[in-house]
Design a protein around this motif. Structure first.
Motif, mmCIF file in Angstrom:
data_model
loop_
_atom_site.group_PDB
_atom_site.id
_atom_site.type_symbol
_atom_site.label_atom_id
_atom_site.label_comp_id
_atom_site.label_asym_id
_atom_site.label_seq_id
_atom_site.Cartn_x
_atom_site.Cartn_y
_atom_site.Cartn_z
ATOM 1 N N MET A 217 14.348 -4.418 6.082
ATOM 2 C CA MET A 217 14.924 -3.930 5.021
ATOM 3 C C MET A 217 15.579 -3.440 4.425
ATOM 4 N N SER A 220 17.853 -6.534 4.481
ATOM 5 C CA SER A 220 17.981 -7.730 3.586
ATOM 6 C C SER A 220 19.170 -7.742 2.599
ATOM 7 N N TRP B 88 17.187 -1.999 -3.315
ATOM 8 C CA TRP B 88 15.827 -2.015 -2.975
ATOM 9 C C TRP B 88 14.866 -3.570 -3.333
ATOM 10 N N ARG B 90 15.381 -6.375 -2.963
ATOM 11 C CA ARG B 90 15.571 -7.265 -1.393
ATOM 12 C C ARG B 90 14.765 -6.523 -0.213
ATOM 13 N N GLY B 91 14.512 -5.376 -0.353
ATOM 14 C CA GLY B 91 13.617 -4.542 1.298
ATOM 15 C C GLY B 91 12.577 -4.450 0.144
ATOM 16 N N LEU B 92 11.580 -5.050 -0.608
ATOM 17 C CA LEU B 92 10.893 -4.263 -0.753
ATOM 18 C C LEU B 92 9.578 -5.602 -0.733
ATOM 19 N N VAL B 94 10.952 -7.767 1.703
ATOM 20 C CA VAL B 94 10.540 -7.284 3.106
ATOM 21 C C VAL B 94 9.045 -7.431 3.194
ATOM 22 N N VAL B 95 8.543 -6.284 2.839
ATOM 23 C CA VAL B 95 7.521 -5.843 2.567
ATOM 24 C C VAL B 95 6.367 -7.089 2.336
ATOM 25 N N ILE B 97 6.876 -10.010 2.772
ATOM 26 C CA ILE B 97 6.712 -10.561 3.737
ATOM 27 C C ILE B 97 4.878 -10.370 4.573
ATOM 28 N N ALA B 98 6.062 -9.458 4.686
ATOM 29 C CA ALA B 98 4.508 -8.307 5.926
ATOM 30 C C ALA B 98 3.560 -8.435 5.533
ATOM 31 N N TYR B 101 1.589 -11.281 5.616
ATOM 32 C CA TYR B 101 1.087 -11.975 6.568
ATOM 33 C C TYR B 101 0.199 -11.022 7.130
ATOM 34 N N ILE B 102 0.355 -10.296 6.549
ATOM 35 C CA ILE B 102 -1.416 -8.981 7.545
ATOM 36 C C ILE B 102 -2.788 -9.947 5.962
#
Lengths: 494, 166
Positions: A217, A220, B88, B90-92, B94-95, B97-98, B101-102
């Motif tokens: 995270m 990114s 934040w 950008r980080g979210l 990634v969340v 995307i994960a 996937y789940i």
């Protein structure tokens, strides 16, 4: 069977040597890739170790740890980007040597000094661990409780600039450890009726989420990594004359690394910078430091590798992790139902012989593996960051799923990742939270067990001399840290 | 120091929720003097106290007009600085995307989900869209399936590719 025969048997008849080399290779790659610290490299391996024999699992993790401490110096020297925090000191002179066309020489010095630090550290681990652990044979539940408190008091020294935030993180870790079934009565706590939480929050998933997922995270929003100029670097071993010159900085590095290794919270970063400073102080070529001094590479590398090995002593003797990496290692022990300490020595001494043998193989194989993997390391460091990040996430999710084939586990990793990212945003140090998480069960269960045995008499913690000693030591740690902090703020104000 | 103020507020909110949850912990005849709710209650109040301390420290620092540069922790180079909202977001991402996937894993299966994950993450981290990206995604997913599904014998859902790989 004597020790030598046992070691030979372990190497020749079991996959121990293979596992140690695999761990070493993974650790070197992990340490070399910026964005993957030794902790993350070890955390990524945890799900894989689930199905392994305990001895092999622990050897794999420890060999990864040893490899990563060396691996972090590769990008530090080549592209001025330390692969690990501890390699930041190596970067100062290592990168200057690269700019002068002496990259191969710098890498060779790094490798030999890492080897020296690791071997000496291993010798100390073998000599000191068992004698220290004999103390713990006299432990009662009250002693284990006080030991856990001593472990928690380490938070005071690893909190960084803010003790309050360290305490915040520690409490957070302890709160997570209360999720699940109560250790005495079996009553569910904070499970919301979810059967997946009856056994508590799995340590492994929290570690992978807190470190690896939150790192993704963070990455990114970070820029692309610098690339090395040219990929034809070759490792160049130091000459005899250079070895003579590097004898003193290596000795300084080992001494500093040994000191910081047994001190909870100090870590490889402190060891490497302290060693750098001391090597400069005693050097006959002080003017070269900062401009490509070989001693400036040797001292920090021997220090951080000695620190890594010696840091295992508190973990193996008492079950107290002194760093993030040894906390992951403790997680590896706990996953296999093993409790480090004297019980481990008496219950399964072959496990520890196996661990020491695996460490020996990893140390001896380090120079060979370093030579063999440099080309591949350079290839990987040159890969585009987007691909690296994508494959790390796939590894994280696949590894977490492989434990219980559970989508809930994947969700836990994501939640822990968000928590870890939040902790980074608020500048909360990770180790206190990890300490709280790892030590919470031990502290609570032994505290309450002591009260049951003493029929509610709280003086049991004072009457037990070991408990009293640990509690006093813990108080001294905390008071010392608070006093140091107060003195520092006064000095800053004046 | 602003950040410490918000951390203190978050801590207060968390301790309130935690103490509320602790009030539902049952006591039983097996309880010792501390009980199942003992440690949670202590931790809840401790967190509240530490949070109030953080808020106080932030307020004092504000009153003294302490700048961010003079704060040791703010100049610690080893600590990530997610000072902007973009970090934040950008980080979210990634969340998100994960989470996707789940959600998709049980339906499309591991090989397809892994390929989609590699493709999406690569693009998200700035890889330009060329023929290489989907190729790397597909090959990478197959390597991962070979590693986990075949070598480590993990029972992975095959989903859409079940007739082919099952």
């Amino acid at each position: 069977m004597d020790a030598f025969t046992l070691i030979v048997e372990l190497i020749t008849t079991t996959p121990l040597a293979f596992v140690a080399v695999v761990g070493l290779v993974w650790g070197i790659f992990g340490g070399a890739l910026p964005g993957i610290s030794p902790v993350i490299a070890m955390a990524l391996l945890l799900p894989f170790t689930y199905a392994m024999a305990p001895m092999h699992a622990i050897v794999l993790l420890v060999a990864t740890y040893i490899g990563a401490e060396y691996g972090g110096s590769i990008p530090a020297i080549l592209i001025r980007t330390p692969g690990t925090n501890a390699a930041a000191a190596t970067m100062i002179d290592g990168y200057e040597m690269t700019r002068q066309g002496r990259a191969g020489e710098a890498l060779g010095i790094s490798m030999t000094s890492s080897f020296i630090g690791a071997i000496v550290g291993l010798a100390l681990v073998v000599l000191l661990t068992q004698p220290l652990s004999q103390l713990a044979l006299a432990f009662r539940p009250s002693s284990y409780f006080a030991l856990g408190i001593l472990g928690l008091s380490v938070i005071a020294t690893v909190s960084g600039p803010s003790l309050t935030k360290g305490a915040f993180g520690g409490i957070l870790g302890l709160m997570i450890s209360t999720v699940g079934s109560d250790p005495i009565s079996g009553v569910g706590r904070f499970t919301f009726g979810n059967p997946d939480l009856f056994g508590g929050v799995p340590l492994l998933l929290v570690m992978v989420g807190l470190f690896a997922f939150s790192e993704l995270m963070e990455q990114s929003s970070m820029k692309e990594l610098p690339r090395p100029e040219g990929s034809s670097v070759r490792l160049k071993l130091p000459s005899l004359r250079m070895h003579r010159r590097l004898a003193l900085p290596n000795l300084i590095g080992v001494a500093v690394g040994t000191f910081t290794g047994v001190m909870p919270g100090a870590g490889g970063t402190v060891a490497s910078f302290m060693a750098y400073n001391e090597a400069k102080r005693f050097s006959r070529h002080k003017e070269e430091f900062g401009k490509g001094s070989p001693e400036g590479v040797a001292a920090p590398e021997s220090a951080n590798n000695a620190d890594a090995s010696v840091g295992l002593i508190p973990l193996l003797s008492f079950g107290i992790p002194a760093s993030n990496s040894t906390a992951i290692l403790l997680g590896g022990f706990l996953i296999h139902g093993l409790q480090p300490g004297p019980v481990l020595f008496s219950r399964d001494p072959s496990l520890l012989y196996g661990l020491f043998t695996g460490m020996l193989v990893a140390c001896v194989a380090l120079p060979l593996v370093a030579f063999a993997t440099l080309g591949l390391c350079l290839f990987l460091v040159n890969r585009p960051k987007p691909y690296l990040m994508a494959f790390i996430l796939v590894l994280v999710m696949s590894g977490a799923y492989s434990i219980n084939n559970s989508l809930f586990d994947l969700s836990l990793v994501v939640v822990a990742g968000v928590l870890g990212f939040g902790m980074r945003y608020f500048r909360l140090p990770m180790l206190p939270a990890l300490l709280g998480l790892v030590l919470g069960y031990m502290i609570e269960s032994n505290f309450r067990r002591s009260l049951v045995l003493s029929r509610g008499d709280y003086s049991v913690f004072i009457q037990d001399s070991i408990s009293l000693a640990f509690l006093v030591l813990a108080a001294l740690f905390v008071c010392g840290a608070v006093l140091a902090k107060v003195r520092k703020s006064h000095a800053r104000e004046t | 120091m602003e950040r410490n103020f918000w951390l203190g507020l978050v801590g207060l909110a968390l301790s309130t929720v935690y103490l509320y949850g602790a009030s539902f912990i049952r006591s039983t005849s097996f309880d010792d003097p501390v009980g199942a709710a003992g440690l949670p209650q202590i931790l809840g109040w401790l967190l509240a106290s530490v949070s109030i301390l953080l808020i106080s420290q932030a307020a004092v620092a504000r009153l003294r007009h302490t700048t961010a540069a003079s704060s040791e922790e703010d100049t610690d180079p080893t600590v990530f600085d997610a000072g902007t909202g973009q970090a934040w977001l950008r980080g979210l991402g990634v969340v998100a995307i994960a989470v996707a996937y789940i959600a998709l894993l049980p339906f499309v299966g591991y090989p397809v989900a892994a390929a989609m994950l590699i493709f999406t993450m690569s693009r998200y981290f700035g890889m330009p869209l060329t023929w290489r990206v989907p190729v790397v995604a597909i090959v990478g997913a197959l390597v991962m399936w070979g590693l986990f599904g075949v070598l480590f014998k993990v029972r992975l859902p095959l989903g859409l590719l079940a007739p082919l790989l099952g």
